[in-house]
Design a protein around this motif. Structure first.
Motif, mmCIF file in Angstrom:
data_model
loop_
_atom_site.group_PDB
_atom_site.id
_atom_site.type_symbol
_atom_site.label_atom_id
_atom_site.label_comp_id
_atom_site.label_asym_id
_atom_site.label_seq_id
_atom_site.Cartn_x
_atom_site.Cartn_y
_atom_site.Cartn_z
ATOM 1 N N ILE A 197 2.446 -3.783 -11.703
ATOM 2 C CA ILE A 197 1.675 -3.760 -10.461
ATOM 3 C C ILE A 197 2.465 -2.922 -9.464
ATOM 4 C CG2 ILE A 197 0.745 -5.080 -8.525
ATOM 5 C CD1 ILE A 197 0.464 -7.470 -10.361
ATOM 6 N N VAL A 198 1.876 -1.831 -9.015
ATOM 7 C CA VAL A 198 2.554 -0.932 -8.082
ATOM 8 C C VAL A 198 1.984 -1.123 -6.677
ATOM 9 C CG1 VAL A 198 3.062 1.476 -7.507
ATOM 10 C CG2 VAL A 198 3.000 0.741 -9.907
ATOM 11 N N VAL A 199 2.863 -1.367 -5.736
ATOM 12 C CA VAL A 199 2.480 -1.458 -4.328
ATOM 13 C C VAL A 199 2.561 -0.049 -3.754
ATOM 14 C CG1 VAL A 199 2.961 -2.526 -2.102
ATOM 15 C CG2 VAL A 199 3.427 -3.787 -4.228
ATOM 16 N N ALA A 200 1.434 0.482 -3.328
ATOM 17 C CA ALA A 200 1.387 1.876 -2.886
ATOM 18 C C ALA A 200 0.484 2.029 -1.669
ATOM 19 C CB ALA A 200 0.888 2.769 -4.026
ATOM 20 N N LYS A 201 0.688 3.131 -0.958
ATOM 21 C CA LYS A 201 -0.148 3.455 0.193
ATOM 22 C C LYS A 201 -1.325 4.313 -0.276
ATOM 23 C CE LYS A 201 2.255 1.667 3.701
ATOM 24 N NZ LYS A 201 3.128 2.511 4.518
ATOM 25 N N THR A 202 -2.518 3.736 -0.210
ATOM 26 C CA THR A 202 -3.718 4.516 -0.517
ATOM 27 C C THR A 202 -4.212 5.266 0.712
ATOM 28 O OG1 THR A 202 -4.908 2.417 -0.249
ATOM 29 C CG2 THR A 202 -4.549 3.194 -2.492
ATOM 30 N N ASP A 203 -3.758 4.825 1.894
ATOM 31 C CA ASP A 203 -4.035 5.536 3.140
ATOM 32 C C ASP A 203 -2.770 5.468 3.994
ATOM 33 O OD1 ASP A 203 -4.889 6.646 5.487
ATOM 34 O OD2 ASP A 203 -6.752 5.486 5.619
ATOM 35 N N PRO A 204 -1.859 6.435 3.809
ATOM 36 C CA PRO A 204 -0.562 6.385 4.491
ATOM 37 C C PRO A 204 -0.675 6.310 6.011
ATOM 38 C CG PRO A 204 -0.530 8.025 2.745
ATOM 39 C CD PRO A 204 -1.948 7.576 2.880
ATOM 40 N N ALA A 205 -1.768 6.791 6.578
ATOM 41 C CA ALA A 205 -1.918 6.793 8.036
ATOM 42 C C ALA A 205 -2.202 5.406 8.592
ATOM 43 C CB ALA A 205 -3.032 7.758 8.439
ATOM 44 N N GLU A 206 -2.593 4.459 7.738
ATOM 45 C CA GLU A 206 -3.004 3.135 8.193
ATOM 46 C C GLU A 206 -1.906 2.075 8.123
ATOM 47 O OE1 GLU A 206 -5.900 1.943 9.591
ATOM 48 O OE2 GLU A 206 -6.319 4.069 9.855
ATOM 49 N N GLY A 207 -0.712 2.474 7.724
ATOM 50 C CA GLY A 207 0.387 1.506 7.664
ATOM 51 C C GLY A 207 0.088 0.387 6.700
ATOM 52 N N ALA A 208 0.323 -0.878 7.131
ATOM 53 C CA ALA A 208 0.108 -2.022 6.254
ATOM 54 C C ALA A 208 -1.344 -2.087 5.781
ATOM 55 C CB ALA A 208 0.489 -3.318 6.967
ATOM 56 N N LYS A 209 -2.285 -1.695 6.652
ATOM 57 C CA LYS A 209 -3.701 -1.747 6.292
ATOM 58 C C LYS A 209 -4.085 -0.688 5.271
ATOM 59 C CE LYS A 209 -5.173 -3.787 10.676
ATOM 60 N NZ LYS A 209 -6.005 -3.629 11.888
ATOM 61 N N GLY A 210 -3.177 0.227 4.987
ATOM 62 C CA GLY A 210 -3.442 1.255 3.982
ATOM 63 C C GLY A 210 -2.746 0.982 2.665
ATOM 64 N N THR A 211 -2.245 -0.255 2.470
ATOM 65 C CA THR A 211 -1.503 -0.619 1.267
ATOM 66 C C THR A 211 -2.429 -1.231 0.224
ATOM 67 O OG1 THR A 211 0.455 -1.067 2.613
ATOM 68 C CG2 THR A 211 0.439 -1.977 0.382
ATOM 69 N N SER A 212 -2.245 -0.827 -1.024
ATOM 70 C CA SER A 212 -3.071 -1.353 -2.112
ATOM 71 C C SER A 212 -2.190 -1.712 -3.310
ATOM 72 C CB SER A 212 -4.126 -0.327 -2.540
ATOM 73 O OG SER A 212 -4.982 0.005 -1.460
ATOM 74 N N LEU A 213 -2.748 -2.516 -4.206
ATOM 75 C CA LEU A 213 -2.068 -2.913 -5.441
ATOM 76 C C LEU A 213 -2.796 -2.287 -6.619
ATOM 77 C CD1 LEU A 213 -1.558 -6.749 -4.776
ATOM 78 C CD2 LEU A 213 -0.124 -4.822 -4.052
ATOM 79 N N ILE A 214 -2.061 -1.554 -7.432
ATOM 80 C CA ILE A 214 -2.674 -0.798 -8.523
ATOM 81 C C ILE A 214 -1.892 -1.040 -9.810
ATOM 82 C CG2 ILE A 214 -3.277 1.514 -9.340
ATOM 83 C CD1 ILE A 214 -3.385 2.363 -6.370
ATOM 84 N N LEU A 215 -2.614 -1.283 -10.893
ATOM 85 C CA LEU A 215 -1.980 -1.466 -12.192
ATOM 86 C C LEU A 215 -1.659 -0.111 -12.814
ATOM 87 C CD1 LEU A 215 -4.144 -4.300 -13.817
ATOM 88 C CD2 LEU A 215 -1.862 -4.501 -12.814
#
Length: 380
Positions: free
Chosen positions: A170-188
């Motif tokens: 499970i990778v914790v990554a920024k799907t929207d880097p401009a949104e800070g914490a709200k741009g963080t997603s979990l991806i397998l």
């Protein structure tokens, strides 16, 4: 052996399960501990054996091949694993990764991966920490940018438990880097994806029997269906699941503290100095009495926390307090027990040396204890 006579978090069914866990560890784990310490990881085949014995992901639902048991069964495994002095990463696999997938994964992801995790076919990891972001997960730099039907992942992670063995991360990554914490997603991310690479098995102060690695992602493409839950909700999911992770750490810490105490009692009753056993000296008895009192409080609190968690009532602050208190007790017990061993305690042939080394990190991982105080303070 852990004394269960005064425990109130467990049922007779838990105790029967514990007996099975102990027998399995005595047969398949304890004889290999020293070798695993030397080679820096457990044998990969141990995952399959643990799965066959029903020791992986016991609280996953029956629809996905699990036993749908309560977290108390996970805690039994965590206690027994810590008490024998093993740092094998099966707790992270069962207590942390599996709940993320079961709670937030699509039905397709759950049906594909959870049975493989239960069997031990697919060891797992979760990649949160980065070289520049530890307890502050909002500071991660790894990105997962949409490109057609895929995410393209770039970045690096470090201090990843099960990093050498994991086939699914499970990778914790920024799907929207401009949104800070709200741009963080979990991806397998599957380990056979092009662009994924493992770094070295890291050379640590302790936890020598656990593979801990750097992971690298260079233009790693995964389908957007590998997303867990909703895009941008990763930070919220992390906050929802961290209480169980921190309780799991507290469980292992308490059991490790008890083992350190038991080792000190055994050693001081046998070791003689100035014509009597070390146990007979007032300093020894008072040191052990102080630890005994704290361990008594610790077990009572741990059972309280386990029952709160199983009832769905354990708050983030309470879980953080458990992690804080029990890991501090673990360090105190391990350090005092090593001191009571004298020079022998500094020799790696004695278990107390391993317990002492392994105890140092528990006040750091899962969020440092300083961060635990911040979380606790928010509920005051």
């Amino acid at each position: 052996m852990l004394d269960l006579s005064r425990r109130f978090a467990y049922s007779e069914e838990h105790d029967l399960f514990r007996d099975q866990v102990r027998k399995f560890f005595e047969r398949e784990l304890v004889p290999h501990l020293d070798r695993w310490e030397e080679q820096g990881e457990i044998d990969k085949g141990f995952w399959r054996k643990a799965g066959e014995a029903g020791l992986l992901c016991p609280n996953v639902g029956e629809a996905y091949g699990g036993l749908a048991l309560d977290f108390g069964y996970n805690a039994v495994i965590d206690e027994e694993l810590a008490y024998v002095g093993s740092s094998a990463g099966i707790g992270l696999h069962s207590d942390i990764v599996a709940p993320y997938i079961e709670a937030y994964g699509s039905e397709e992801l759950k049906r594909h991966w959870l049975p493989k995790m239960i069997s031990g076919e697919t060891p797992t990891a979760i990649a949160m920490t980065e070289p520049g972001a530890g307890s502050d997960l909002q500071g991660i730099k790894t990105t997962a940018i949409k490109d057609g039907g895929d995410y393209v992942i770039n970045g690096s992670k470090t201090y990843i438990t099960n990093g050498q063995h994991a086939e699914l991360i499970i990778v914790v990554a920024k799907t929207d880097p401009a949104e800070g914490a709200k741009g963080t997603s979990l991806i397998l991310v599957e380990a056979d994806r092009a662009g994924f690479a493992r770094g070295r098995n890291l050379d640590k102060i302790g936890l020598h029997g656990q593979d801990t690695s750097e992971l690298f992602f260079q233009d790693v493409r995964v389908p957007r269906t590998n997303l867990l839950g909703a895009e941008g909700m990763g930070f919220a999911y992390l906050m929802n699941q961290l209480p169980q992770e921190r309780l799991s750490i507290a469980v292992g810490a308490q059991a490790s503290a008890q083992r350190a105490f038991d080792e000190a009692v055994s050693f001081t009753r046998e070791r003689k100095a100035f014509g009597r056993t070390v146990f007979e000296f007032q300093n020894t008895r008072f040191t052990l009495a102080d630890l005994q009192a704290k361990l008594q409080v610790g077990w009572a609190h741990l059972d309280w926390a386990l029952k709160r968690h199983n009832d769905g009532n354990l708050t983030a602050g309470e879980a953080s307090a458990a992690k804080l208190w029990h890991t501090e007790l673990q360090w105190e017990a391990c350090d005092a027990a090593l001191q009571l061993h004298g020079g022998a305690g500094y020799m790696n042939e004695y278990l107390i040396a391993r317990l002492w080394r392994d105890a140092r990190v528990t006040r750091i991982f899962g969020g440092t204890n300083e961060i635990m105080k911040e979380v606790i303070a928010r509920e005051i």
